[in-house]
Design a protein around this motif. Structure first.
Motif, PDB file in Angstrom:
ATOM      1  N   PRO A 173      -4.812  -0.077  -6.784  1.00  0.00           N
ATOM      2  CA  PRO A 173      -4.303   1.220  -7.253  1.00  0.00           C
ATOM      3  C   PRO A 173      -5.058   2.396  -6.667  1.00  0.00           C
ATOM      4  N   PRO A 174      -4.341   3.316  -6.040  1.00  0.00           N
ATOM      5  CA  PRO A 174      -4.989   4.518  -5.506  1.00  0.00           C
ATOM      6  C   PRO A 174      -5.277   5.508  -6.635  1.00  0.00           C
ATOM      7  N   PRO A 175      -6.094   6.522  -6.370  1.00  0.00           N
ATOM      8  CA  PRO A 175      -6.347   7.554  -7.387  1.00  0.00           C
ATOM      9  C   PRO A 175      -5.031   8.160  -7.870  1.00  0.00           C
ATOM     10  N   GLY A 176      -4.981   8.414  -9.149  1.00  0.00           N
ATOM     11  CA  GLY A 176      -3.776   8.999  -9.726  1.00  0.00           C
ATOM     12  C   GLY A 176      -2.804   7.972 -10.257  1.00  0.00           C
ATOM     13  N   THR A 177      -3.184   6.690 -10.240  1.00  0.00           N
ATOM     14  CA  THR A 177      -2.310   5.642 -10.765  1.00  0.00           C
ATOM     15  C   THR A 177      -3.087   4.768 -11.735  1.00  0.00           C
ATOM     16  N   VAL A 178      -2.356   4.029 -12.562  1.00  0.00           N
ATOM     17  CA  VAL A 178      -2.972   3.053 -13.479  1.00  0.00           C
ATOM     18  C   VAL A 178      -2.115   1.787 -13.467  1.00  0.00           C
ATOM     19  N   GLY A 224       0.810  -1.213   0.000  1.00  0.00           N
ATOM     20  CA  GLY A 224       0.000   0.000   0.000  1.00  0.00           C
ATOM     21  C   GLY A 224       0.837   1.253   0.000  1.00  0.00           C
ATOM     22  N   GLY A 225       1.905   1.240   0.791  1.00  0.00           N
ATOM     23  CA  GLY A 225       2.807   2.392   0.825  1.00  0.00           C
ATOM     24  C   GLY A 225       3.506   2.604  -0.489  1.00  0.00           C
ATOM     25  N   MET A 226       3.902   1.516  -1.135  1.00  0.00           N
ATOM     26  CA  MET A 226       4.549   1.629  -2.437  1.00  0.00           C
ATOM     27  C   MET A 226       3.613   2.296  -3.451  1.00  0.00           C
ATOM     28  N   GLN A 227       2.362   1.868  -3.460  1.00  0.00           N
ATOM     29  CA  GLN A 227       1.421   2.413  -4.429  1.00  0.00           C
ATOM     30  C   GLN A 227       1.099   3.882  -4.147  1.00  0.00           C
ATOM     31  N   ALA A 228       1.117   4.266  -2.869  1.00  0.00           N
ATOM     32  CA  ALA A 228       0.922   5.672  -2.527  1.00  0.00           C
ATOM     33  C   ALA A 228       2.095   6.507  -3.029  1.00  0.00           C
ATOM     34  N   LEU A 229       3.303   5.958  -2.925  1.00  0.00           N
ATOM     35  CA  LEU A 229       4.477   6.676  -3.430  1.00  0.00           C
ATOM     36  C   LEU A 229       4.429   6.801  -4.950  1.00  0.00           C
ATOM     37  N   VAL A 230       3.929   5.760  -5.630  1.00  0.00           N
ATOM     38  CA  VAL A 230       3.763   5.867  -7.085  1.00  0.00           C
ATOM     39  C   VAL A 230       2.758   6.966  -7.419  1.00  0.00           C
ATOM     40  N   ALA A 231       1.668   7.026  -6.669  1.00  0.00           N
ATOM     41  CA  ALA A 231       0.662   8.069  -6.908  1.00  0.00           C
ATOM     42  C   ALA A 231       1.241   9.454  -6.719  1.00  0.00           C
ATOM     43  N   ALA A 232       2.246   9.563  -5.820  1.00  0.00           N
ATOM     44  CA  ALA A 232       2.883  10.866  -5.579  1.00  0.00           C
ATOM     45  C   ALA A 232       3.921  11.211  -6.631  1.00  0.00           C
ATOM     46  N   GLY A 233       4.154  10.275  -7.571  1.00  0.00           N
ATOM     47  CA  GLY A 233       5.077  10.561  -8.666  1.00  0.00           C
ATOM     48  C   GLY A 233       6.521  10.239  -8.380  1.00  0.00           C
ATOM     49  N   LEU A 234       6.792   9.422  -7.379  1.00  0.00           N
ATOM     50  CA  LEU A 234       8.176   9.129  -6.992  1.00  0.00           C
ATOM     51  C   LEU A 234       8.791   7.983  -7.778  1.00  0.00           C
ATOM     52  N   GLY A 235       8.034   7.334  -8.626  1.00  0.00           N
ATOM     53  CA  GLY A 235       8.574   6.235  -9.419  1.00  0.00           C
ATOM     54  C   GLY A 235       7.461   5.299  -9.835  1.00  0.00           C
TER      55      GLY A 235
END
Length: 286
Positions: A247-252, A225-236
């Protein structure tokens, strides 16, 4: 001193009649008398005053009676306890597992097991890396372990539970969105990773190595969950097993081109020790 001798003694002490005690114990009266005599010989004292057909307890017999009754009761309690464990009415199940199976695969199965066997106490412990789970099973801290392969399995039996594909999760504005890339084409990307996943033993790291590159890790998180939140924040971007994808909002989610990398989950247990009845029942459910 044998338990059957104590049973004969208690029957005779309660009825004060060897013939009636023999009938109660379903043996011949001479056999009952002989076993009580053998018990007296072992203890070095008489347990009964014998006066013709009439008997009564000696002081030694009075002293023994309470102990004998408690021992017989304990034997029955022990038999009942074993029957309850064998019948899955009581017992314990200790399970060590990777976080993803613990959160996404096991809960409904554990609920079914608990409904079927409410008397069994269940303990679930999440751990990483898989090696730590294997070591805990080998050390006897867990009955069963859920690991990914490959994993050091010396001294352990294994049973494959499932093989699942890995998929990519990226920010929705990422250039990869809407494409079907090969894993090898992602060598220049920045990755969100798990702390324990930076060795060839980890299937996701191994998949990248097999694709010809070592992932450039931008940041790490201790949970899917933390990894996917970091992806949503644009970190990788992140490569995750399907069980972990939420997938959280802002990811695909991006499907990789064939052949897609996979992860195999397996159940492990000690090869030199019989499983508990509870563990065998849960393994059958899995």
């Amino acid at each position: 001193m044998e338990l059957f001798q104590l049973r004969y003694f208690v029957a005779a002490a309660r009825r004060l009649n060897f013939t009636q005690a023999a009938v109660q114990c379903h043996i011949a009266q001479p056999s009952l008398s002989a076993q009580i005599a053998a018990l007296e010989k072992e203890l070095g004292t008489s347990l009964f005053h014998r006066q013709g057909r009439s008997v009564r307890l000696t002081d030694a017999g009075e002293a023994l009676l309470g102990y004998a009754e408690r021992l017989i009761a304990l034997e029955e309690e022990a038999r009942l306890g074993v029957r309850r464990v064998v019948g899955l009415e009581a017992g314990k199940l200790s399970l060590w597992t990777l976080p993803t199976p613990s959160q996404h695969l096991l809960p409904p199965l554990l609920a079914r097991f608990r409904t079927a066997h409410p008397g069994i106490s269940i303990s679930v412990h999440e751990a990483v890396p898989a090696r730590a789970i294997a070591e805990s099973v080998l050390a006897g801290r867990a009955d069963l372990g859920v690991v990914h392969l490959p994993c050091a399995l010396d001294g352990l039996n294994q049973r494959i539970l499932l093989t699942e594909e890995l998929a990519l999760i990226v920010p929705e504005a990422h250039p990869l969105a809407g494409t079907t890339p090969t894993l090898a084409s992602l060598s220049g990307e920045s990755w969100v990773w798990v702390p324990e996943g930076q060795s060839p033993e980890h299937p996701i790291f191994a998949a990248c190595l097999a694709a010809g590159f070592t992932p450039r890790i931008a940041c790490v998180s201790g949970s899917a969950g933390g990894m996917q939140a970091l992806v949503a924040a644009g970190l990788g971007i992140a490569l995750l097993p399907r069980l972990a994808l939420s997938p959280p909002p802002g990811t695909v989610i991006i499907e990789l081109a064939e052949p897609r990398p996979t992860r195999t989950l397996a159940l492990v247990w000690r090869s030199d020790e019989a499983l508990s009845h509870a563990a065998m029942a849960f393994m059958a459910l899995l």
